[in-house]
Design a protein around this motif. Structure first.
Motif, PDB file in Angstrom:
ATOM      1  N   ARG A 120      -6.701  -7.380 -13.789  1.00 50.76           N
ATOM      2  CA  ARG A 120      -5.204  -6.825 -14.059  1.00 50.76           C
ATOM      3  C   ARG A 120      -4.543  -6.397 -13.032  1.00 50.76           C
ATOM      4  O   ARG A 120      -3.368  -5.974 -13.449  1.00 50.76           O
ATOM      5  N   LEU A 121      -4.960  -4.965 -12.862  1.00 51.90           N
ATOM      6  CA  LEU A 121      -4.499  -3.930 -12.404  1.00 51.90           C
ATOM      7  C   LEU A 121      -4.369  -4.558 -10.405  1.00 51.90           C
ATOM      8  O   LEU A 121      -3.507  -4.150 -10.078  1.00 51.90           O
ATOM      9  N   PHE A 122      -5.356  -4.748 -10.978  1.00 51.34           N
ATOM     10  CA  PHE A 122      -5.421  -5.545  -9.567  1.00 51.34           C
ATOM     11  C   PHE A 122      -4.128  -6.701  -9.407  1.00 51.34           C
ATOM     12  O   PHE A 122      -3.497  -6.364  -7.696  1.00 51.34           O
ATOM     13  N   ASN A 123      -3.687  -7.805  -9.979  1.00 55.52           N
ATOM     14  CA  ASN A 123      -2.886  -8.634  -9.744  1.00 55.52           C
ATOM     15  C   ASN A 123      -1.409  -8.048 -10.247  1.00 55.52           C
ATOM     16  O   ASN A 123      -0.380  -7.778  -9.413  1.00 55.52           O
ATOM     17  N   GLN A 124      -1.511  -6.736 -10.427  1.00 52.30           N
ATOM     18  CA  GLN A 124      -0.105  -5.694 -10.829  1.00 52.30           C
ATOM     19  C   GLN A 124      -0.189  -4.871  -9.386  1.00 52.30           C
ATOM     20  O   GLN A 124       1.361  -4.579  -9.341  1.00 52.30           O
ATOM     21  N   MET A 125      -0.834  -4.719  -8.508  1.00 49.96           N
ATOM     22  CA  MET A 125      -0.497  -3.852  -7.072  1.00 49.96           C
ATOM     23  C   MET A 125       0.008  -4.811  -6.565  1.00 49.96           C
ATOM     24  O   MET A 125       0.149  -6.057  -6.028  1.00 49.96           O
ATOM     25  N   PRO A 126       1.338  -4.794  -5.805  1.00 47.32           N
ATOM     26  CA  PRO A 126       2.287  -5.505  -4.625  1.00 47.32           C
ATOM     27  C   PRO A 126       1.886  -5.735  -3.688  1.00 47.32           C
ATOM     28  O   PRO A 126       0.644  -4.933  -3.172  1.00 47.32           O
ATOM     29  N   GLU A 127       1.620  -6.720  -3.043  1.00 49.92           N
ATOM     30  CA  GLU A 127       1.010  -6.884  -1.067  1.00 49.92           C
ATOM     31  C   GLU A 127       1.418  -6.351  -0.532  1.00 49.92           C
ATOM     32  O   GLU A 127       2.931  -5.556  -0.485  1.00 49.92           O
ATOM     33  N   PRO A 128       0.921  -6.180   0.682  1.00 47.36           N
ATOM     34  CA  PRO A 128      -0.119  -6.427   0.845  1.00 47.36           C
ATOM     35  C   PRO A 128      -0.989  -5.559   0.323  1.00 47.36           C
ATOM     36  O   PRO A 128      -1.063  -4.326  -0.055  1.00 47.36           O
ATOM     37  N   LYS A 129      -2.156  -5.693  -0.636  1.00 52.20           N
ATOM     38  CA  LYS A 129      -2.962  -4.880  -1.299  1.00 52.20           C
ATOM     39  C   LYS A 129      -5.116  -5.265  -0.680  1.00 52.20           C
ATOM     40  O   LYS A 129      -5.016  -6.352   0.364  1.00 52.20           O
ATOM     41  N   TYR A 130      -5.378  -3.985  -0.588  1.00 47.06           N
ATOM     42  CA  TYR A 130      -6.628  -4.473  -0.240  1.00 47.06           C
ATOM     43  C   TYR A 130      -8.113  -3.958  -1.450  1.00 47.06           C
ATOM     44  O   TYR A 130      -7.642  -3.237  -1.937  1.00 47.06           O
ATOM     45  N   VAL A 131      -8.912  -4.301  -1.007  1.00 51.07           N
ATOM     46  CA  VAL A 131      -9.852  -3.427  -2.128  1.00 51.07           C
ATOM     47  C   VAL A 131     -11.571  -3.132  -1.132  1.00 51.07           C
ATOM     48  O   VAL A 131     -11.636  -3.822  -0.803  1.00 51.07           O
ATOM     49  N   ILE A 132     -11.757  -1.814  -1.960  1.00 51.92           N
ATOM     50  CA  ILE A 132     -12.670  -1.979  -1.763  1.00 51.92           C
ATOM     51  C   ILE A 132     -13.878  -1.227  -2.625  1.00 51.92           C
ATOM     52  O   ILE A 132     -13.461  -0.522  -3.478  1.00 51.92           O
ATOM     53  N   ALA A 133     -15.037  -2.061  -2.181  1.00 49.13           N
ATOM     54  CA  ALA A 133     -16.051  -2.351  -3.305  1.00 49.13           C
ATOM     55  C   ALA A 133     -16.898  -1.270  -3.315  1.00 49.13           C
ATOM     56  O   ALA A 133     -17.030  -0.809  -1.418  1.00 49.13           O
ATOM     57  N   MET A 134     -16.748   0.141  -3.194  1.00 50.30           N
ATOM     58  CA  MET A 134     -17.765   1.624  -3.312  1.00 50.30           C
ATOM     59  C   MET A 134     -18.656   1.235  -4.195  1.00 50.30           C
ATOM     60  O   MET A 134     -19.293   1.233  -5.341  1.00 50.30           O
ATOM     61  N   GLY A 135     -20.139   0.997  -3.861  1.00 49.38           N
ATOM     62  CA  GLY A 135     -20.980   1.799  -4.591  1.00 49.38           C
ATOM     63  C   GLY A 135     -21.687   0.270  -4.528  1.00 49.38           C
ATOM     64  O   GLY A 135     -21.191  -0.803  -4.752  1.00 49.38           O
ATOM     65  N   ALA A 136     -23.664   0.634  -4.822  1.00 50.55           N
ATOM     66  CA  ALA A 136     -24.612  -0.828  -5.541  1.00 50.55           C
ATOM     67  C   ALA A 136     -23.403  -1.295  -6.063  1.00 50.55           C
ATOM     68  O   ALA A 136     -23.770  -2.648  -6.526  1.00 50.55           O
TER      69      ALA A 136
END
Lengths: 212, 207
Positions: free
Chosen positions: B91-107
């Motif tokens: 839901r937080l990701f949906n609320q971010m405006p474009e352009p948006k990026y994701v870093i998956a940090m850690g195992a």
């Protein structure tokens, strides 16, 4: 702290109806525990907290144990009528030992700096008699830990003022720490030597894939 | 389209800088990545360390951790995503405006990590949202996070504004909304977003 036998006898002199049992432990320092029936658990806990020689005022840990039903094959000799004469036959009888849940409390005394006294409560079975007494009226700090035991084992605490799930969400129907819990099948391959995971691999991938 | 090299050098000597709009735009974007300020587990401690004076993430323009998803354009999923937390992360990701990026940090954020076989941990946030950079480690060092950020910057710098391979936020037919999973009776429903993630195919060559 006094010996567990002495504590048991003193509880029995104060609460004669209480059913107490000392559960031995085979390890070296023998941390035996005291099992109490659910009907008197609250009174016993109050005694343990208020007794001037014990003053166990701190429940440091509450946890659960799941003992599943055991089917034990047993060989029994039975006399049978066969062609006019009675002969002795050996038969295997499956004895079903019902399982139970146990809730374990570790009680310490902050005032007298001793402990732990291990207090146990046992449920009647694993299906419909899963109530034990909540000790939160005595040990307020056990509230969240009893909720956790309810969440993960499904033990219901009578007298708990807010018995809701703690870690899993409302609407979750399983109890994950029960031994018969089946996890959701959201499998993903991972290289591992664990047999359980490799069995899952075989179920999820066609047999022509060599699993090594 | 591109300016002749010799002409550009001649213009630069005269004090005139020519640059493609795309390059300038991407240069500005990649050096002002504002991460969303949230952490889920111990990886967040390393993320905090990366943003403080010793490792100094602000050298890369990414020190402005925003407390609101509306102001952030980078989500650093730092830590174990439990199944109870996963809907909120999506839901937080949906609320971010474009352009948006994701870093998956850690195992844990990548795959569930040491809790992968558990009942309550999501086996990787990439089951629900598209991840740009995966940083392995348990937890990754701040240097690894900085390296991941630099990889993301390189990705942003290479993005085209026009043409068929332009990123999804410049396509009118993609809305950038990802379905939020619901709490089911036994698991999250659905267990994964099929358009983002499919189970890996296990194919082994005969030896």
């Amino acid at each position: 702290m006094e010996s567990l036998e002495l504590i048991r006898d003193r509880i029995l002199s104060a609460l004669p109806q209480a059913q107490l049992e000392i559960v031995p432990n085979g390890s070296a320092n023998n941390p035996a525990s005291l099992r109490v029936d659910a009907a008197h658990a609250l009174a016993v806990a109050q005694f343990l907290r208020d007794d001037p020689a014990l003053r166990l005022d701190y429940a440091s840990n509450v946890t659960g144990i799941d003992c599943p039903d055991v089917v034990k094959p047993e060989k029994v000799k039975i006399t049978r009528e066969y062609q006019g004469q009675s002969i002795e036959v050996e038969e295997t009888v499956q004895t079903k030992i019902p399982g139970y849940f146990e809730v374990v409390y570790h009680l310490y005394s902050m005032a007298l700096k001793h402990g732990p006294l291990v207090l146990r409560q046992r449920t009647g079975n694993r299906s419909d008699q899963i109530e034990v007494a909540s000790l939160t009226p005595i040990y307020r700090g056990a509230e969240f830990q009893e909720r956790e035991v309810y969440d993960l084992f499904g033990v219901r605490f009578q007298g708990h003022r807010d018995l809701r799930r703690l870690l899993m969400w409302e609407g979750f129907q399983d109890f994950p720490m029960r031994k018969d819990y089946v996890e959701p099948d959201d499998y993903e391959y991972e290289p591992t030597p664990h047999n359980e995971v490799l069995d899952k691999t075989r179920r999820h991938y066609p047999p022509e894939v060599n699993h090594g | 389209m591109a300016v002749d090299e010799a002409l550009r050098d001649e213009l630069r000597r005269q004090g005139i800088v020519t640059i493609q709009l795309e390059t300038l735009y991407n240069w500005g974007r990649k050096n002002s990545l504002w991460p969303l300020g949230f952490g889920l587990a111990c990886c967040a401690i390393e993320m905090i360390a990366a943003s403080m004076a010793r490792f100094d993430l602000s050298r890369f323009g990414a020190e402005v951790f925003r407390p609101s998803p509306r102001q952030a354009d980078l989500m650093i999923v730092a830590g174990t995503v439990t199944k109870k937390m996963a809907p909120q992360v999506v839901r937080l990701f949906n609320q971010m405006p474009e352009p948006k990026y994701v870093i998956a940090m850690g195992a844990c954020a990548i795959s569930g990590g040491p809790f992968k076989q558990g009942y309550n941990v999501l086996k990787g946030i990439d089951r629900y949202i598209p991840v740009d950079v995966h940083i392995p480690g348990c937890p990754p060092r701040p240097e690894a996070l900085i390296h991941g950020l630099m990889l993301l910057q390189r990705k942003i710098a290479g993005q085209k504004l026009t043409g068929p391979d332009r990123p999804s936020h410049l396509r009118a037919d993609e809305n950038g909304e990802f379905p939020v999973p619901a709490f089911g009776a036994h698991d999250l429903e659905p267990a994964q977003n099929q358009s983002v993630w499919q189970p890996p195919k296990l194919v082994r060559e005969p030896v």
